[in-house]
Scaffold this active site. Structure first.
Site, PDB file in Angstrom:
ATOM      1  N   GLU A 108      -1.201 -86.179 -50.660  1.00  0.00           N
ATOM      2  CA  GLU A 108      -2.148 -86.632 -49.630  1.00  0.00           C
ATOM      3  C   GLU A 108      -1.405 -87.533 -48.642  1.00  0.00           C
ATOM      4  O   GLU A 108      -0.511 -88.301 -49.036  1.00  0.00           O
ATOM      5  CB  GLU A 108      -3.306 -87.396 -50.287  1.00  0.00           C
ATOM      6  CG  GLU A 108      -4.214 -88.156 -49.341  1.00  0.00           C
ATOM      7  CD  GLU A 108      -4.945 -87.249 -48.380  1.00  0.00           C
ATOM      8  OE1 GLU A 108      -5.028 -87.623 -47.199  1.00  0.00           O
ATOM      9  OE2 GLU A 108      -5.436 -86.177 -48.805  1.00  0.00           O
ATOM     10  N   GLN A 155     -16.503 -86.625 -50.557  1.00  0.00           N
ATOM     11  CA  GLN A 155     -17.624 -85.793 -50.125  1.00  0.00           C
ATOM     12  C   GLN A 155     -18.886 -86.640 -49.970  1.00  0.00           C
ATOM     13  O   GLN A 155     -19.285 -87.356 -50.889  1.00  0.00           O
ATOM     14  CB  GLN A 155     -17.877 -84.667 -51.130  1.00  0.00           C
ATOM     15  CG  GLN A 155     -16.773 -83.636 -51.201  1.00  0.00           C
ATOM     16  CD  GLN A 155     -16.749 -82.709 -49.982  1.00  0.00           C
ATOM     17  OE1 GLN A 155     -17.618 -82.762 -49.127  1.00  0.00           O
ATOM     18  NE2 GLN A 155     -15.740 -81.857 -49.922  1.00  0.00           N
ATOM     19  N   CYS A 159     -27.681 -82.742 -36.975  1.00  0.00           N
ATOM     20  CA  CYS A 159     -28.446 -81.730 -37.727  1.00  0.00           C
ATOM     21  C   CYS A 159     -29.277 -80.884 -36.771  1.00  0.00           C
ATOM     22  O   CYS A 159     -30.502 -80.964 -36.741  1.00  0.00           O
ATOM     23  CB  CYS A 159     -29.332 -82.409 -38.761  1.00  0.00           C
ATOM     24  SG  CYS A 159     -28.489 -83.685 -39.695  1.00  0.00           S
ATOM     25  N   CYS A 166     -29.814 -85.345 -30.799  1.00  0.00           N
ATOM     26  CA  CYS A 166     -28.599 -85.648 -31.567  1.00  0.00           C
ATOM     27  C   CYS A 166     -27.790 -84.370 -31.781  1.00  0.00           C
ATOM     28  O   CYS A 166     -28.350 -83.280 -31.932  1.00  0.00           O
ATOM     29  CB  CYS A 166     -28.982 -86.265 -32.904  1.00  0.00           C
ATOM     30  SG  CYS A 166     -27.593 -86.560 -34.002  1.00  0.00           S
ATOM     31  N   ASP A 203      -7.099 -77.913 -50.068  1.00  0.00           N
ATOM     32  CA  ASP A 203      -8.361 -78.320 -49.423  1.00  0.00           C
ATOM     33  C   ASP A 203      -8.033 -79.039 -48.105  1.00  0.00           C
ATOM     34  O   ASP A 203      -8.237 -80.248 -47.970  1.00  0.00           O
ATOM     35  CB  ASP A 203      -9.136 -79.241 -50.372  1.00  0.00           C
ATOM     36  CG  ASP A 203     -10.519 -79.591 -49.840  1.00  0.00           C
ATOM     37  OD1 ASP A 203     -10.950 -78.985 -48.845  1.00  0.00           O
ATOM     38  OD2 ASP A 203     -11.161 -80.494 -50.420  1.00  0.00           O
ATOM     39  N   CYS A 238     -13.433 -76.052 -44.766  1.00  0.00           N
ATOM     40  CA  CYS A 238     -14.632 -76.489 -44.045  1.00  0.00           C
ATOM     41  C   CYS A 238     -14.665 -75.885 -42.650  1.00  0.00           C
ATOM     42  O   CYS A 238     -15.523 -76.250 -41.831  1.00  0.00           O
ATOM     43  CB  CYS A 238     -14.663 -78.018 -43.953  1.00  0.00           C
ATOM     44  SG  CYS A 238     -13.240 -78.734 -43.117  1.00  0.00           S
TER      45      CYS A 238
END
Length: 496
Positions: A370, A318, A127, A124, A418, A445
Site C-alpha cells: 500500500e 469501506q 445519490c 446533490c 483492489d 470500483c
C-alpha cells in the site's frame, strides 16, 4: 450506512459482462460512451443549443441516461435522465459519436418512479438515482463522507428563483455537480449515521459566527482556514455502539481557532475522536502533511467478518460495512482457498489490511502492499489486534515498482488486486503477466478501467510486446452504493 438495502448481489454471466467491458474499454476510459454507440452514416448531428424531445432507454456508466435521436439513432447522453422518461433536452456539448444534453423539462416520468427520501436529491451530485426503484437500479447496473467548506454557496435553480438571491455566502456541504469551487449547503445526509448528522448540525449552527474568526478556504485566492470536515463512524468493539471521528482539514495549524467547535461537538456522546489534518498546499485535498489529535483517540474501530479494525483519519476503509461483509465474503469464495494453510497471498493496494487479514487464518502467509504509510501502520496494528502473525505489510507505490519487485516474498498462489479508480499501472500489469500466479482476484470500483486491465491480462498488450495468459472465469457485481451509479465488481482470473 443509512438506506442500504440488504445485499443487492446478483449473479451475472461473465461472458456477457466481459463483452460489455471490452466495448467500454475500447471506447473510453471515462466510460461515458456506451457500447455500440457508433452513429449511422446518415446520422443527424444536433447542434449546440438545440432542443430535442428524447426518451431515456438505459443508464451508462456514471449514471447518465442514454437516449437516441428519433429516426437517426444518434446517441445522446443526459445527466439525471432515467429509463422510460420522456423529456425535452438542450444540447450542451457535441462529440464525434455522441452529444450531451441538459434536461429542460420532463414530459412523462420514468418507469419505477418513487419519491426520493433526501431533501437534497434533486441538486446533490451524490445519490442521484434515489427516485428510481431500487430493483430497477440493480437492473440498470447489471447493464453497464466528506464535506467541504466553501466561500461560494451554490443554490439549486428552484431556490434561486424562489428566494431571488444568487450564489454567495459561506457554505458547508458537498460540491455542486460540475463545480470545484461551489458548495451545496447540507444540513443532513442520509448516507451517514445519525450521530454523524448530529455533529454536522452542531457545526452548521455555529461555524459562521463572526466572533469565532473562522473562514473557509478559497480555491481561487488560496486564502482561508477551513478546507474540509470529514466524519467517519465506527463501532465500539465491546458495546457495538457507534463511535464518530471528526477530522478538520485546515490550511494551517491554529488549534485555538478550532477550540470552540471542539468543545461543542465533544459534548456529543458518540464523538470519541477529533483530529486536525493540516494541508498547507494550494490544492484542496483532504489528506494533510501533519495530523494532530484535538480530543479523545487518534482512531476509531470497526468490526468486519469477525475481526476488529482500527481506522485512522487518512486510511481507506469501506464506508458501507454491511455490503463490505458481502464483498469480502465474495472475494474469499473467488480466491478458492484450499484451507490447508499452504497458500501464499499477495494483497495489492491493501489499505488497512482488511482483505488480507480476513483471509490470513486460512493461508500460509499474506503479503500486503500500500502507498499510504498511515494505512500500513493501521494494517500492522490490526494484525496485532486480531492475533494474526502470518501477515506482512509493506509501504510502497505500486505505480513505481522496479524490476526487483517480488524478490522479497515467495511466489504467491493467489493475487488480490483492489486498485483505486485509475486501475493498475502498466508496470504492475507487466509484473503480473511475468509472475503467472495461478489465480488473480481483481476487485474494481470502475468498470471502465477494470475492462482495460482485464483485457490486458487476458489478451496481452501488443505495443508493450506482452502476451496475455489469463482466462476470465467470473464477474460478480456488488452494489456497495445504492441510489448512485457506482458499482463494485469482483473478477476471477485463472492462469491458462
Amino acid at each position: 450506512m443509512a438506506m442500504s438495502p440488504s445485499y443487492g448481489v446478483r449473479r451475472l454471466n461473465s461472458g456477457h459482462w466481459f463483452q460489455k467491458f471490452r466495448s467500454i474499454s475500447c471506447s473510453s476510459v471515462d466510460g461515458n460512451v456506451p457500447a455500440n454507440s457508433k452513429s449511422k452514416p446518415q446520422s443527424f448531428f444536433p447542434k449546440r443549443g438545440q432542443t430535442l424531445e428524447l426518451e431515456c432507454e438505459t443508464l451508462a456508466f456514471k449514471g447518465k441516461g442514454v437516449c437516441k435521436v428519433e429516426d437517426t439513432g444518434f446517441i445522446v447522453m443526459c445527466d439525471r435522465a432515467l429509463p422510460g422518461e420522456r423529456f425535452v433536452g438542450r444540447v450542451t456539448r457535441r462529440k464525434d459519436n455522441y452529444a450531451e444534453v441538459t434536461k429542460v423539462k420532463t414530459i412523462s416520468p420514468h418507469w419505477d418512479f418513487v419519491d426520493a427520501p433526501c431533501e437534497h436529491a434533486s441538486a446533490c451530485g451524490g445519490c442521484k438515482t434515489q427516485s428510481l426503484l431500487y430493483e430497477a437500479q440493480i437492473r440498470a447496473k447489471e447493464q453497464q463522507m466528506e464535506f467541504s467548506f466553501g466561500t461560494q454557496k451554490w443554490l439549486p435553480r428552484e431556490q434561486y428563483q424562489k428566494n431571488e438571491v444568487g450564489s454567495g455566502g459561506y457554505a458547508l456541504g458537498l460540491h455542486a455537480p460540475g463545480f470545484f469551487d461551489k458548495v451545496l449547503d447540507i444540513n443532513k445526509c442520509l448516507l451517514q449515521s445519525e450521530p454523524a448528522n448530529k455533529v454536522l448540525a452542531a457545526i452548521q449552527g455555529c461555524w459562521r459566527d463572526p466572533q469565532l474568526g473562522l473562514s473557509p478556504f478559497n480555491v481561487h485566492s488560496h486564502e482561508g482556514f477551513l478546507k474540509h470536515l470529514m466524519l467517519r463512524t465506527g463501532r465500539d468493539i465491546d458495546t457495538g455502539l457507534p463511535e464518530v471521528m471528526v477530522n478538520f482539514v485546515t490550511s494551517s495549524y491554529k488549534p485555538q481557532l478550532l477550540n470552540p467547535l471542539v468543545e461543542k461537538i465533544s459534548a456529543i456522546p458518540e464523538v470519541v475522536s477529533i483530529v486536525n489534518n493540516v494541508n498547507t498546499s494550494v490544492g484542496n485535498t483532504s489528506i494533510g502533511e501533519e495530523e494532530y489529535t484535538l480530543y479523545g483517540k487518534c482512531s476509531i474501530t470497526e468490526m468486519l467478518r469477525g475481526l476488529s479494525f482500527q481506522i485512522s483519519a487518512n486510511s481507506f476503509f469501506q464506508t458501507n460495512t454491511h455490503q463490505a461483509d458481502v464483498l469480502y465474503k465474495l472475494i474469499e469464495e473467488s480466491a478458492g482457498l484450499r484451507g490447508d494453510g499452504s497458500e501464499v497471498v499477495l494483497d495489492l493496494f491493501c489499505g488497512t489490511g482488511t482483505i488480507g487479514l480476513t483471509l490470513a487464518k486460512r493461508v500460509k502467509h499474506v503479503y500486503g502492499y500500500e502507498v499510504i504509510p498511515q494505512a500500513i501502520s493501521d494494517a500492522c496494528r490490526n494484525a496485532k489486534l486480531n492475533g494474526i502473525s502470518n501477515a506482512t505489510f509493506v509501504q510502497g507505490d505500486l505505480n513505481k515498482i522496479g524490476e526487483d519487485f517480488g524478490n522479497n516474498f515467495p511466489k504467491p498462489d493467489i493475487v488480490i488486486s483492489d486498485p483505486n479508480r485509475p486501475g493498475m499501472h502498466m508496470k504492475l500489469i507487466k509484473y503480473l503477466l511475468k509472475l503467472e500466479a495461478p489465480r488473480i482476484v481483481y476487485v474494481s470500483c470502475n468498470p471502465a478501467t477494470c475492462a482495460r486491465d482485464l483485457d490486458y491480462l487476458c489478451h496481452g498488450v501488443v505495443e508493450h510486446n506482452l502476451r496475455g495468459c489469463y482466462e476470465l472465469k467470473s464477474i460478480q457485481p456488488v452494489d456497495m452504493f445504492p441510489h448512485t451509479p457506482h458499482i463494485e465488481c469482483v473478477c476471477l482470473l485463472e492462469l491458462i
